[in-house]
Write a protein that holds these residues in place. Sequence first.
Motif, PDB file in Angstrom:
ATOM      1  N   PHE A 179       0.809  -1.220   0.000  1.00 16.80           N
ATOM      2  CA  PHE A 179       0.000   0.000   0.000  1.00 16.80           C
ATOM      3  C   PHE A 179       0.844   1.274   0.000  1.00 16.80           C
ATOM      4  CE2 PHE A 179      -2.832  -3.276   1.708  1.00 16.80           C
ATOM      5  CZ  PHE A 179      -3.918  -3.129   0.843  1.00 16.80           C
ATOM      6  N   ALA A 180       2.171   1.136  -0.062  1.00 14.31           N
ATOM      7  CA  ALA A 180       3.045   2.315  -0.105  1.00 14.31           C
ATOM      8  C   ALA A 180       2.950   3.006  -1.460  1.00 14.31           C
ATOM      9  CB  ALA A 180       4.483   1.906   0.183  1.00 14.31           C
ATOM     10  N   ASP A 181       3.279   4.289  -1.474  1.00 13.82           N
ATOM     11  CA  ASP A 181       3.313   5.040  -2.730  1.00 13.82           C
ATOM     12  C   ASP A 181       4.659   4.929  -3.416  1.00 13.82           C
ATOM     13  OD1 ASP A 181       0.759   7.143  -2.948  1.00 13.82           O
ATOM     14  OD2 ASP A 181       1.164   6.375  -0.945  1.00 13.82           O
ATOM     15  N   CYS A 182       5.705   4.555  -2.652  1.00 15.48           N
ATOM     16  CA  CYS A 182       7.032   4.437  -3.241  1.00 15.48           C
ATOM     17  C   CYS A 182       7.929   3.632  -2.313  1.00 15.48           C
ATOM     18  CB  CYS A 182       7.644   5.830  -3.465  1.00 15.48           C
ATOM     19  SG  CYS A 182       9.231   5.831  -4.343  1.00 15.48           S
ATOM     20  N   TYR A 183       8.801   2.833  -2.914  1.00 13.11           N
ATOM     21  CA  TYR A 183       9.875   2.168  -2.178  1.00 13.11           C
ATOM     22  C   TYR A 183      11.200   2.655  -2.747  1.00 13.11           C
ATOM     23  CZ  TYR A 183      13.642  -1.024  -1.265  1.00 13.11           C
ATOM     24  OH  TYR A 183      14.878  -1.502  -0.933  1.00 13.11           O
ATOM     25  N   VAL A 184      12.167   2.954  -1.861  1.00 10.98           N
ATOM     26  CA  VAL A 184      13.519   3.324  -2.272  1.00 10.98           C
ATOM     27  C   VAL A 184      14.500   2.608  -1.356  1.00 10.98           C
ATOM     28  CG1 VAL A 184      15.154   5.207  -2.696  1.00 10.98           C
ATOM     29  CG2 VAL A 184      12.705   5.619  -2.932  1.00 10.98           C
ATOM     30  N   GLY A 185      15.596   2.082  -1.928  1.00  9.32           N
ATOM     31  CA  GLY A 185      16.594   1.461  -1.074  1.00  9.32           C
ATOM     32  C   GLY A 185      17.675   0.745  -1.840  1.00  9.32           C
ATOM     33  N   ASP A 186      18.600   0.112  -1.081  1.00 10.54           N
ATOM     34  CA  ASP A 186      19.697  -0.638  -1.682  1.00 10.54           C
ATOM     35  C   ASP A 186      19.550  -2.134  -1.437  1.00 10.54           C
ATOM     36  OD1 ASP A 186      20.338  -0.734   1.031  1.00 10.54           O
ATOM     37  OD2 ASP A 186      21.968   0.731   0.861  1.00 10.54           O
ATOM     38  N   SER A 187      18.356  -2.569  -1.047  1.00  8.84           N
ATOM     39  CA  SER A 187      18.066  -3.986  -0.871  1.00  8.84           C
ATOM     40  C   SER A 187      17.488  -4.549  -2.156  1.00  8.84           C
ATOM     41  CB  SER A 187      17.071  -4.194   0.274  1.00  8.84           C
ATOM     42  OG  SER A 187      16.545  -5.506   0.250  1.00  8.84           O
ATOM     43  N   ASN A 188      18.134  -5.566  -2.700  1.00  6.25           N
ATOM     44  CA  ASN A 188      17.634  -6.170  -3.929  1.00  6.25           C
ATOM     45  C   ASN A 188      16.309  -6.888  -3.694  1.00  6.25           C
ATOM     46  OD1 ASN A 188      19.913  -5.410  -5.512  1.00  6.25           O
ATOM     47  ND2 ASN A 188      21.072  -7.101  -4.652  1.00  6.25           N
ATOM     48  N   THR A 189      16.243  -7.673  -2.629  1.00  8.25           N
ATOM     49  CA  THR A 189      15.027  -8.446  -2.378  1.00  8.25           C
ATOM     50  C   THR A 189      13.827  -7.538  -2.166  1.00  8.25           C
ATOM     51  OG1 THR A 189      16.265 -10.290  -1.425  1.00  8.25           O
ATOM     52  CG2 THR A 189      13.933 -10.125  -0.846  1.00  8.25           C
ATOM     53  N   THR A 190      13.985  -6.503  -1.346  1.00  6.36           N
ATOM     54  CA  THR A 190      12.845  -5.628  -1.057  1.00  6.36           C
ATOM     55  C   THR A 190      12.420  -4.861  -2.292  1.00  6.36           C
ATOM     56  OG1 THR A 190      13.772  -5.387   1.168  1.00  6.36           O
ATOM     57  CG2 THR A 190      11.905  -3.988   0.604  1.00  6.36           C
ATOM     58  N   ALA A 191      13.366  -4.488  -3.150  1.00 14.37           N
ATOM     59  CA  ALA A 191      13.011  -3.827  -4.404  1.00 14.37           C
ATOM     60  C   ALA A 191      12.164  -4.738  -5.277  1.00 14.37           C
ATOM     61  CB  ALA A 191      14.273  -3.398  -5.147  1.00 14.37           C
ATOM     62  N   ALA A 192      12.589  -6.005  -5.396  1.00  6.47           N
ATOM     63  CA  ALA A 192      11.808  -6.956  -6.190  1.00  6.47           C
ATOM     64  C   ALA A 192      10.427  -7.163  -5.574  1.00  6.47           C
ATOM     65  CB  ALA A 192      12.551  -8.284  -6.292  1.00  6.47           C
ATOM     66  N   GLU A 193      10.358  -7.278  -4.251  1.00  5.57           N
ATOM     67  CA  GLU A 193       9.071  -7.474  -3.583  1.00  5.57           C
ATOM     68  C   GLU A 193       8.134  -6.302  -3.851  1.00  5.57           C
ATOM     69  OE1 GLU A 193      10.548 -10.116   0.275  1.00  5.57           O
ATOM     70  OE2 GLU A 193      10.533  -7.923   0.381  1.00  5.57           O
ATOM     71  N   ALA A 194       8.633  -5.088  -3.686  1.00 12.41           N
ATOM     72  CA  ALA A 194       7.793  -3.914  -3.923  1.00 12.41           C
ATOM     73  C   ALA A 194       7.292  -3.891  -5.358  1.00 12.41           C
ATOM     74  CB  ALA A 194       8.574  -2.638  -3.599  1.00 12.41           C
ATOM     75  N   GLY A 195       8.198  -4.100  -6.312  1.00 14.25           N
ATOM     76  CA  GLY A 195       7.795  -4.088  -7.715  1.00 14.25           C
ATOM     77  C   GLY A 195       6.756  -5.141  -8.028  1.00 14.25           C
ATOM     78  N   LEU A 196       6.935  -6.353  -7.513  1.00 14.33           N
ATOM     79  CA  LEU A 196       5.984  -7.430  -7.774  1.00 14.33           C
ATOM     80  C   LEU A 196       4.633  -7.166  -7.119  1.00 14.33           C
ATOM     81  CD1 LEU A 196       8.374 -10.474  -7.336  1.00 14.33           C
ATOM     82  CD2 LEU A 196       7.327  -9.704  -9.474  1.00 14.33           C
ATOM     83  N   LEU A 197       4.606  -6.310  -6.117  1.00 14.26           N
ATOM     84  CA  LEU A 197       3.344  -5.915  -5.491  1.00 14.26           C
ATOM     85  C   LEU A 197       2.698  -4.727  -6.194  1.00 14.26           C
ATOM     86  CD1 LEU A 197       4.384  -6.314  -1.752  1.00 14.26           C
ATOM     87  CD2 LEU A 197       2.685  -7.692  -2.979  1.00 14.26           C
ATOM     88  N   GLY A 198       3.357  -4.202  -7.220  1.00 11.63           N
ATOM     89  CA  GLY A 198       2.811  -3.069  -7.957  1.00 11.63           C
ATOM     90  C   GLY A 198       3.122  -1.719  -7.354  1.00 11.63           C
TER      91      GLY A 198
END
Length: 345
Positions: free
Chosen positions: A244-263
Motif C-alpha cells: 500500500f506504499a506510494d514508493c519504495y527506495v533502497g539498496d536492498s535487492n530483495t525488497t526492491a523486487a518485492e515492492a515491484g511485484l506488489l505493484g
Amino acid sequence: MRALFDVTHPAHVHLFKHAIAELDRGGHDVRVLSREKEVTTDLLDAAGIEHRSLSRKGESPLALAREWLGRELRVLREVRRFDPDVVVSRLNPAAVHAARLTDTPSVVFHDTEPAGWLASSTLPLADVVCTPAGFDERWGGQRRYQGYQELAYLHPSRFDPSPEALRENGVAVDEPYSVVRLVAGDAHHDYGNDALPGEVRSRVVDTLGDLGPVYASVEGDGGAPPGTEPLPVPPERLHDLLRFADCYVGDSNTTAAEAGLLGTPALRYDTFGAGALQNFVELESEYGLVQSTEDGDRLLELVNGVARQPAAAAARWREGRNRLLADKVDVTGYMLDLLELEAER
C-alpha cells in the motif's frame, strides 16, 4: 513424504513457508531447522511453523566460521535422525553437504548470480538447482521456472494484502507514505554492491517526506535516517506495508523486487553493474517494475518523478504487474510438484 527444510535467513522463511504449510496440511512429515539471524525465528513463529534452532549468526569472521562448522555437524546429525526423502534449502552448504553424505536427494533454490564461493562450494553437490528462467549461470541438475523466488509468497494465490492489519498498527493506508530499506552490506550476496550514500539518502528522505511519512528499515548500527520513522508493523506484515506504499527506495535487492511485484513503484540503488542480476534486467526492461541506478543524482530524479505524479506512477506499476503475473507461475505450486517428484526418486 518426509521433507527437511533448512532455513537460515528471513528471506528463506517467506520462500518456503507456504510449501511447508501445504505439506503439513497434506499429512506429510516436515522438519524445519532454523538459525538465529535477524528476525528469522520470529517469522517462523509468526507463521506457526515449528522449528529447531541449530546456530546463532556469528558476529565476526572467525565466529561466523565457527558457527558454520558447528552447523554442518548439527545439520548432518538432524538429517541422519530424521531420514528425510528430500532436503530443501536456499543455497545452504550445510544442508547440501548433509544430504550428499547421507545419499538424500537435495533441492536448492538459487537466484543471485554473484554468489561466488558459496555457490561453487554448494551447487555442484546438489541434485536439483532451481533458478528463474532468465538466470545467467549454468549448473548441473538445473531446473528453470518462469518466475522469481518472491512469487512463492507474493503471488496472488498466496498473498492477500490486509489494509486492516496496517490500520491496527497505526498506518493511515489511504494517505500517502513511503518505505526506505537500507542493508548492512555484509551478506555474501552484497559483496561488490555499495550502500546508499548518506548525502543522497538525506535528500531522498526529504523528497519522500513531502508525500507523507517515510518508514525506514535499517540493518546494522547506523540507525534510521533523520526524517524517517521506524517500521510501524511487525516483520511478518512488511509486505502489507509495501503493497500500500506510494514508493519504495533502497539498496536492498530483495525488497526492491518485492515492492515491484506488489505493484509499488520501486527505485533501487545498485552498484553491481548492468546485467549482473538477470532478475532485475527482466523486471526493468520487460515489465518496468523496478528502476535501478548507481548514480545518486539519477536516483533523486527517479524519486522526484514518482513524488510529482504518484497516481501516474502507480498506474504504470499496476499495468506492469498485471503483465508479469500473466507470464509467471505460482512458485510455491511449482516447488510442491518438484518436491513430490524428487521424494519419489
